[in-house]
Enzyme design. Structure first.
Site, PDB file in Angstrom:
ATOM      1  N   LYS A 180      16.465  62.872  80.927  1.00  0.00           N
ATOM      2  CA  LYS A 180      17.612  63.205  80.485  1.00  0.00           C
ATOM      3  C   LYS A 180      17.885  64.984  80.811  1.00  0.00           C
ATOM      4  CE  LYS A 180      18.298  60.424  76.405  1.00  0.00           C
ATOM      5  NZ  LYS A 180      18.122  60.159  74.968  1.00  0.00           N
ATOM      6  N   GLY A 181      18.937  65.136  81.301  1.00  0.00           N
ATOM      7  CA  GLY A 181      19.425  66.396  81.670  1.00  0.00           C
ATOM      8  C   GLY A 181      18.768  66.855  83.087  1.00  0.00           C
ATOM      9  N   GLU A 232      24.298  70.637  73.462  1.00  0.00           N
ATOM     10  CA  GLU A 232      23.382  69.887  74.565  1.00  0.00           C
ATOM     11  C   GLU A 232      22.342  69.013  73.860  1.00  0.00           C
ATOM     12  OE1 GLU A 232      21.464  69.312  77.007  1.00  0.00           O
ATOM     13  OE2 GLU A 232      22.668  70.754  78.762  1.00  0.00           O
ATOM     14  N   ASP A 233      21.987  67.840  74.663  1.00  0.00           N
ATOM     15  CA  ASP A 233      20.889  66.805  73.878  1.00  0.00           C
ATOM     16  C   ASP A 233      19.803  66.905  74.510  1.00  0.00           C
ATOM     17  OD1 ASP A 233      22.071  65.882  76.506  1.00  0.00           O
ATOM     18  OD2 ASP A 233      21.302  63.777  75.886  1.00  0.00           O
ATOM     19  N   ARG A 236      19.587  64.719  89.832  1.00  0.00           N
ATOM     20  CA  ARG A 236      19.508  63.348  90.455  1.00  0.00           C
ATOM     21  C   ARG A 236      18.043  63.495  91.293  1.00  0.00           C
ATOM     22  NH1 ARG A 236      24.059  61.294  94.141  1.00  0.00           N
ATOM     23  NH2 ARG A 236      25.196  62.289  92.173  1.00  0.00           N
ATOM     24  N   LYS A 269      19.104  73.129  85.258  1.00  0.00           N
ATOM     25  CA  LYS A 269      18.749  73.549  83.812  1.00  0.00           C
ATOM     26  C   LYS A 269      17.188  73.262  83.836  1.00  0.00           C
ATOM     27  CE  LYS A 269      22.759  71.567  81.967  1.00  0.00           C
ATOM     28  NZ  LYS A 269      23.478  70.406  81.308  1.00  0.00           N
ATOM     29  N   SER A 299      27.588  70.561  83.089  1.00  0.00           N
ATOM     30  CA  SER A 299      26.850  69.235  83.206  1.00  0.00           C
ATOM     31  C   SER A 299      26.167  69.282  84.586  1.00  0.00           C
ATOM     32  CB  SER A 299      27.651  67.980  83.308  1.00  0.00           C
ATOM     33  OG  SER A 299      26.976  66.705  83.736  1.00  0.00           O
ATOM     34  N   ALA A 300      24.917  68.778  84.595  1.00  0.00           N
ATOM     35  CA  ALA A 300      24.124  68.575  85.955  1.00  0.00           C
ATOM     36  C   ALA A 300      24.499  67.533  86.981  1.00  0.00           C
ATOM     37  CB  ALA A 300      22.681  68.261  85.620  1.00  0.00           C
ATOM     38  N   SER A 301      25.631  66.493  86.197  1.00  0.00           N
ATOM     39  CA  SER A 301      25.802  65.315  86.959  1.00  0.00           C
ATOM     40  C   SER A 301      27.101  65.707  88.048  1.00  0.00           C
ATOM     41  CB  SER A 301      26.489  64.640  85.896  1.00  0.00           C
ATOM     42  OG  SER A 301      26.896  63.213  86.772  1.00  0.00           O
ATOM     43  N   ASN A 332      28.841  63.433  89.046  1.00  0.00           N
ATOM     44  CA  ASN A 332      29.742  62.292  88.807  1.00  0.00           C
ATOM     45  C   ASN A 332      30.662  62.667  87.657  1.00  0.00           C
ATOM     46  OD1 ASN A 332      28.974  60.241  90.624  1.00  0.00           O
ATOM     47  ND2 ASN A 332      26.928  60.314  89.802  1.00  0.00           N
ATOM     48  N   THR A 382      25.617  58.084  78.777  1.00  0.00           N
ATOM     49  CA  THR A 382      25.597  57.381  80.077  1.00  0.00           C
ATOM     50  C   THR A 382      24.144  57.262  80.442  1.00  0.00           C
ATOM     51  OG1 THR A 382      25.858  59.683  80.870  1.00  0.00           O
ATOM     52  CG2 THR A 382      27.769  58.209  81.375  1.00  0.00           C
ATOM     53  N   ASP A 432      27.650  69.819  77.187  1.00  0.00           N
ATOM     54  CA  ASP A 432      26.967  69.035  78.061  1.00  0.00           C
ATOM     55  C   ASP A 432      27.907  67.843  78.271  1.00  0.00           C
ATOM     56  OD1 ASP A 432      24.778  67.836  79.930  1.00  0.00           O
ATOM     57  OD2 ASP A 432      24.069  66.899  78.058  1.00  0.00           O
ATOM     58  N   LEU A 433      27.621  66.892  79.258  1.00  0.00           N
ATOM     59  CA  LEU A 433      28.406  65.799  79.197  1.00  0.00           C
ATOM     60  C   LEU A 433      27.637  64.341  78.777  1.00  0.00           C
ATOM     61  CD1 LEU A 433      30.922  63.986  80.120  1.00  0.00           C
ATOM     62  CD2 LEU A 433      29.937  63.746  82.482  1.00  0.00           C
ATOM     63  N   ASP A 434      26.676  63.905  79.660  1.00  0.00           N
ATOM     64  CA  ASP A 434      25.732  62.914  79.369  1.00  0.00           C
ATOM     65  C   ASP A 434      24.907  62.988  77.988  1.00  0.00           C
ATOM     66  OD1 ASP A 434      26.217  61.451  81.656  1.00  0.00           O
ATOM     67  OD2 ASP A 434      25.192  62.884  82.859  1.00  0.00           O
TER      68      ASP A 434
HETATM   69  C1  BG6 Z   1      22.559  64.749  83.723  1.00  0.00           C
HETATM   70  C2  BG6 Z   1      21.859  63.487  83.423  1.00  0.00           C
HETATM   71  O1  BG6 Z   1      23.733  65.197  82.937  1.00  0.00           O
HETATM   72  O2  BG6 Z   1      22.941  64.497  85.215  1.00  0.00           O
HETATM   73  C3  BG6 Z   1      20.797  63.074  84.251  1.00  0.00           C
HETATM   74  O3  BG6 Z   1      21.330  63.680  81.765  1.00  0.00           O
HETATM   75  C4  BG6 Z   1      21.150  62.988  85.678  1.00  0.00           C
HETATM   76  O4  BG6 Z   1      20.127  61.979  83.794  1.00  0.00           O
HETATM   77  C5  BG6 Z   1      21.874  64.250  86.155  1.00  0.00           C
HETATM   78  O5  BG6 Z   1      20.155  62.486  86.464  1.00  0.00           O
HETATM   79  C6  BG6 Z   1      22.445  64.138  87.447  1.00  0.00           C
HETATM   80  O6  BG6 Z   1      23.474  63.179  87.448  1.00  0.00           O
HETATM   81  P1  BG6 Z   1      24.174  62.614  88.877  1.00  0.00           P
HETATM   82  O7  BG6 Z   1      25.332  61.817  88.221  1.00  0.00           O
HETATM   83  O8  BG6 Z   1      24.702  63.829  89.624  1.00  0.00           O
HETATM   84  O9  BG6 Z   1      23.194  61.814  89.293  1.00  0.00           O
HETATM   85 MG    MG Z   2      22.745  65.705  78.408  1.00  0.00          MG
END
Ligand code: BG6
Ligand code: MG
Length: 216
Positions: free
Chosen positions: A46-47, A170-171, A50, A146, A115-117, A119, A18, A10-12
């Protein structure tokens, strides 16, 4: 040597912290709507994707918005968030993260990001870790959040490794559950009280070693 053939990170909260930037941006959005939320409530984000995070925050503020309005609010928050992560530097990599990912690679263990992000690409670029992953699965590549295992199963698929031979780092509780749902081993990053379902819990990747993968 361990039979583990791939490590999926996982990233964040695992590679970088972040959460503080997400919190600042969400807090600014909530404040602009006339309410606030606590750091404790922030833990629940967390996790979480958005859109889902926004829905929870609006619920805490007792506010209802249409889907179009929600989309605009999520975009606004993301603009603020991106302004912050745009300034990230390699010194924001969490202790031991780069070293552990490198030690996996040196031992012939494949590495992926899960990662779910949306970004993730930008963050990896800013911290100079893009080339350290054989596969990068982020929020742009998955449709199910997730604890659905989609993100990790896609990672295993791109690496051509069976889920049972993968270990996820994973956190977040939802992330630990996603790994279990995908039939993978999981190392929780954080507190055993919170991540008790994981096969092993460490406080951070600085506590990890290839030796600790062996019994998994
Ligand atoms: C997860 C974070 O990795 O990504 C969440 O733990 C975040 O807090 C999610 O909402 C989505 O991220 P992003 O960058 O696409 O808004
Ligand atoms: Mg995380």
């Amino acid at each position: 040597m361990s039979k583990i053939k791939a490590c999926i990170f996982d990233l964040d909260g695992v590679i970088v912290d972040t959460a503080v930037y997400h919190y600042k941006a969400w807090k600014r959005l909530a404040n602009s709507l006339g309410f606030d939320f606590t750091e404790e409530q922030n833990e629940k984000l967390k996790g979480v994707s958005r859109v889902k995070s926004l829905e929870l925050i609006l619920q805490w503020g007792g506010i209802t918005k249409t889907d179009t309005e929600k989309e605009a609010l999520a975009t606004e928050k993301n603009t603020w968030y991106v302004d912050m992560i745009n300034q990230m530097k390699p010194n924001e990599i969490l202790p031991g993260a780069r070293e552990f990912v490198q030690s996996c690679r040196d031992a012939g263990i494949k590495t992926a990001l899960g990662s779910a992000s949306k970004n993730s690409g930008m963050i990896l670029d800013k911290i100079g870790m893009t080339a350290m992953f054989d596969a990068i699965i982020d929020g742009n590549k998955v449709s199910k959040a997730k604890p659905d295992p989609e993100v990790f199963l896609k990672g295993a698929g791109e690496l051509h490794v069976a889920p049972k031979d993968c270990v996820v780092f994973e956190d977040a509780i939802a992330g630990v559950e996603a790994a279990i749902n995908g039939g993978m081993k999981v190392v929780g990053i954080g507190s055993p009280q919170v991540l008790g379902e994981a096969d092993l819990v460490v406080s951070g990747l600085s506590e990890m070693s290839l030796e600790k993968l062996k019994p998994l």
